[in-house]
Design a protein around this motif. Sequence first.
Motif, PDB file in Angstrom:
ATOM      1  N   VAL A   1      36.208   7.274   4.848  1.00 18.08           N
ATOM      2  CA  VAL A   1      35.119   6.903   5.755  1.00 18.08           C
ATOM      3  C   VAL A   1      35.574   7.149   7.190  1.00 18.08           C
ATOM      4  O   VAL A   1      36.637   6.671   7.600  1.00 18.08           O
ATOM      5  N   VAL A   2      34.770   7.891   7.943  1.00 21.37           N
ATOM      6  CA  VAL A   2      35.091   8.173   9.342  1.00 21.37           C
ATOM      7  C   VAL A   2      34.032   7.510  10.208  1.00 21.37           C
ATOM      8  O   VAL A   2      32.828   7.673   9.981  1.00 21.37           O
ATOM      9  N   MET A   3      34.484   6.749  11.213  1.00 24.46           N
ATOM     10  CA  MET A   3      33.565   5.985  12.048  1.00 24.46           C
ATOM     11  C   MET A   3      34.106   5.864  13.473  1.00 24.46           C
ATOM     12  O   MET A   3      35.275   6.165  13.720  1.00 24.46           O
ATOM     13  N   GLY A   4      33.244   5.446  14.396  1.00 24.98           N
ATOM     14  CA  GLY A   4      33.659   5.278  15.781  1.00 24.98           C
ATOM     15  C   GLY A   4      33.690   3.812  16.169  1.00 24.98           C
ATOM     16  O   GLY A   4      32.854   3.029  15.718  1.00 24.98           O
ATOM     17  N   GLU A   5      34.631   3.441  17.011  1.00 21.75           N
ATOM     18  CA  GLU A   5      34.706   2.071  17.528  1.00 21.75           C
ATOM     19  C   GLU A   5      33.726   1.906  18.686  1.00 21.75           C
ATOM     20  O   GLU A   5      33.386   2.852  19.381  1.00 21.75           O
ATOM     21  N   GLY A   6      33.297   0.674  18.912  1.00 20.21           N
ATOM     22  CA  GLY A   6      32.363   0.381  19.995  1.00 20.21           C
ATOM     23  C   GLY A   6      30.930   0.513  19.524  1.00 20.21           C
ATOM     24  O   GLY A   6      30.639   1.082  18.476  1.00 20.21           O
TER      25      GLY A   6
ATOM     26  N   ILE B   1      40.101   4.607   5.675  1.00 17.89           N
ATOM     27  CA  ILE B   1      39.237   4.483   6.861  1.00 17.89           C
ATOM     28  C   ILE B   1      39.900   5.177   8.059  1.00 17.89           C
ATOM     29  O   ILE B   1      41.083   4.953   8.338  1.00 17.89           O
ATOM     30  N   ILE B   2      39.119   6.004   8.744  1.00 15.41           N
ATOM     31  CA  ILE B   2      39.568   6.644   9.987  1.00 15.41           C
ATOM     32  C   ILE B   2      38.613   6.191  11.088  1.00 15.41           C
ATOM     33  O   ILE B   2      37.409   6.459  11.022  1.00 15.41           O
ATOM     34  N   ARG B   3      39.159   5.478  12.083  1.00 13.69           N
ATOM     35  CA  ARG B   3      38.308   4.959  13.164  1.00 13.69           C
ATOM     36  C   ARG B   3      38.714   5.594  14.487  1.00 13.69           C
ATOM     37  O   ARG B   3      39.863   5.473  14.919  1.00 13.69           O
ATOM     38  N   LEU B   4      37.765   6.281  15.116  1.00 14.26           N
ATOM     39  CA  LEU B   4      38.005   6.844  16.447  1.00 14.26           C
ATOM     40  C   LEU B   4      37.980   5.695  17.437  1.00 14.26           C
ATOM     41  O   LEU B   4      37.055   4.896  17.445  1.00 14.26           O
ATOM     42  N   ASN B   5      39.026   5.621  18.261  1.00 15.78           N
ATOM     43  CA  ASN B   5      39.207   4.409  19.062  1.00 15.78           C
ATOM     44  C   ASN B   5      39.379   4.706  20.557  1.00 15.78           C
ATOM     45  O   ASN B   5      40.358   4.310  21.176  1.00 15.78           O
ATOM     46  N   ARG B   6      38.385   5.425  21.098  1.00 21.13           N
ATOM     47  CA  ARG B   6      38.299   5.580  22.565  1.00 21.13           C
ATOM     48  C   ARG B   6      36.888   5.171  22.987  1.00 21.13           C
ATOM     49  O   ARG B   6      36.129   5.990  23.526  1.00 21.13           O
ATOM     50  N   PRO B   7      36.506   3.919  22.732  1.00 21.38           N
ATOM     51  CA  PRO B   7      35.101   3.537  22.944  1.00 21.38           C
ATOM     52  C   PRO B   7      34.624   3.734  24.375  1.00 21.38           C
ATOM     53  O   PRO B   7      33.456   4.087  24.597  1.00 21.38           O
ATOM     54  N   ARG B   8      35.506   3.549  25.345  1.00 23.27           N
ATOM     55  CA  ARG B   8      35.074   3.705  26.747  1.00 23.27           C
ATOM     56  C   ARG B   8      34.756   5.160  27.072  1.00 23.27           C
ATOM     57  O   ARG B   8      33.978   5.457  27.981  1.00 23.27           O
TER      58      ARG B   8
ATOM     59  N   ASP C   1      45.477  15.196  20.462  1.00 17.21           N
ATOM     60  CA  ASP C   1      46.242  14.241  19.642  1.00 17.21           C
ATOM     61  C   ASP C   1      45.364  13.567  18.593  1.00 17.21           C
ATOM     62  O   ASP C   1      45.795  13.321  17.467  1.00 17.21           O
ATOM     63  N   MET C   2      44.114  13.265  18.954  1.00 14.38           N
ATOM     64  CA  MET C   2      43.198  12.652  17.992  1.00 14.38           C
ATOM     65  C   MET C   2      42.892  13.599  16.839  1.00 14.38           C
ATOM     66  O   MET C   2      42.870  13.200  15.673  1.00 14.38           O
ATOM     67  N   VAL C   3      42.640  14.855  17.175  1.00 11.65           N
ATOM     68  CA  VAL C   3      42.363  15.850  16.130  1.00 11.65           C
ATOM     69  C   VAL C   3      43.545  15.937  15.166  1.00 11.65           C
ATOM     70  O   VAL C   3      43.372  15.952  13.934  1.00 11.65           O
ATOM     71  N   ARG C   4      44.750  15.950  15.718  1.00 12.98           N
ATOM     72  CA  ARG C   4      45.950  16.020  14.863  1.00 12.98           C
ATOM     73  C   ARG C   4      46.083  14.760  14.001  1.00 12.98           C
ATOM     74  O   ARG C   4      46.456  14.845  12.821  1.00 12.98           O
ATOM     75  N   SER C   5      45.770  13.606  14.572  1.00 18.88           N
ATOM     76  CA  SER C   5      45.868  12.348  13.824  1.00 18.88           C
ATOM     77  C   SER C   5      44.866  12.307  12.672  1.00 18.88           C
ATOM     78  O   SER C   5      45.182  11.850  11.570  1.00 18.88           O
ATOM     79  N   ILE C   6      43.642  12.769  12.928  1.00 22.69           N
ATOM     80  CA  ILE C   6      42.624  12.792  11.870  1.00 22.69           C
ATOM     81  C   ILE C   6      43.062  13.733  10.757  1.00 22.69           C
ATOM     82  O   ILE C   6      42.955  13.411   9.563  1.00 22.69           O
ATOM     83  N   ASP C   7      43.566  14.891  11.130  1.00 28.64           N
ATOM     84  CA  ASP C   7      44.025  15.877  10.142  1.00 28.64           C
ATOM     85  C   ASP C   7      45.145  15.294   9.277  1.00 28.64           C
ATOM     86  O   ASP C   7      45.142  15.435   8.047  1.00 28.64           O
TER      87      ASP C   7
ATOM     88  N   ILE D   1      42.650   4.967  14.560  1.00 25.15           N
ATOM     89  CA  ILE D   1      43.192   3.900  13.709  1.00 25.15           C
ATOM     90  C   ILE D   1      42.974   4.321  12.254  1.00 25.15           C
ATOM     91  O   ILE D   1      41.840   4.604  11.848  1.00 25.15           O
ATOM     92  N   VAL D   2      44.045   4.398  11.520  1.00 23.51           N
ATOM     93  CA  VAL D   2      43.992   4.820  10.115  1.00 23.51           C
ATOM     94  C   VAL D   2      44.408   3.645   9.254  1.00 23.51           C
ATOM     95  O   VAL D   2      45.474   3.064   9.470  1.00 23.51           O
TER      96      VAL D   2
END
Length: 355
Positions: A57-62, A20-27, A35-41, A11-12
Amino acid sequence: MHDKVDQREVIVERQGSAGIIRLNRPRALNSLTLDMVRSIDAALSEFAADADVATVVVMGEGERGFCAGGDIRALHESGRAGTSLAEDFWRHEFHLNHRIAFYPKPYVALMDGITMGGGVGLSAHGRHRVVTERTRFAMPETGIGYFPDVGATWLLPHALGEVGIWIGLTGLEVGAADVIHAGLADVQVASFQLPELVDTLAGLSRGASSRDVDVVLKNLSTDPGKGPLRLNSSLIERTFRFGTVGEIIAALKAEVSDFASETLRAIELRSPTSLALTLRLLHEGKQSRSLGQCLRREFSACLGILDSPDFYEGIRAAVIDKDRKPKWMPATIEAVEPAEIERFLRPAEPPLALV
């Protein structure tokens, strides 16, 4: 918060002057896919070009983790099937790690909860690295027949003393105090204060500098105290300064302490080939001139890993069958042939391209 669950894996968004860049695979503990690496880039490109964005800011969900690493099951399947996914993933991931290290704007990584493997690559190369009382930091790759990658062969040998060698070989988790002690994070902020931290960063002016971010972090930081690595630093210096894994094991056996015994037990469970390769790469990293040099060497070793039985056996035991009983080949460090380690160091063709 969001009314409905956001399905995007990354989520950007913008909040004030913060990107804000939020990694959104909490499970999946926010483990990384290609695909996530490409999205962050792509997000980093967008924010670098946007004059209204002062900090990223880079953060993780969950609640459980920032990022547990790469999607090793997908890499295992790619290697088994002979597809290009694993190679493509590593090319893109390592390019991203290098980019983070040289990012032109203040880059703030919130290493809350599990921060391992690829999660270390997304955070520890950044300019501002925040841990919390929940941080569980590790490079656990020797336990799956792999080696610490994502530029860890640059970071770990440059950590304080021999602490990085300990982290790389044992694969054991460390907490906030020891991540800071090793020089792999900068400050501890209580997890409940992370929303306040993000709000404060978002309120900075468009022209905010890394110094401004440092002031914000200092104001919210707490003393993490002393962790086990710091408390055992002289033992780690004595036992991990050697050139071979066999010498390190012998030195640990000569120590009389619970810490030495636990360290030895951990190492003896790891892939002997991975241990030998890891130590070689860490020593090479210490002599290297740049992160880029280390990433290129790691990339070559990654391609070698795809032909290594321990990689498939390690992931089988840890992730697929989950029996936690890998059968390593060879089974002892003494049986690892030096020529076998040299094989991993053959330069990749084509080499890793870094801008």
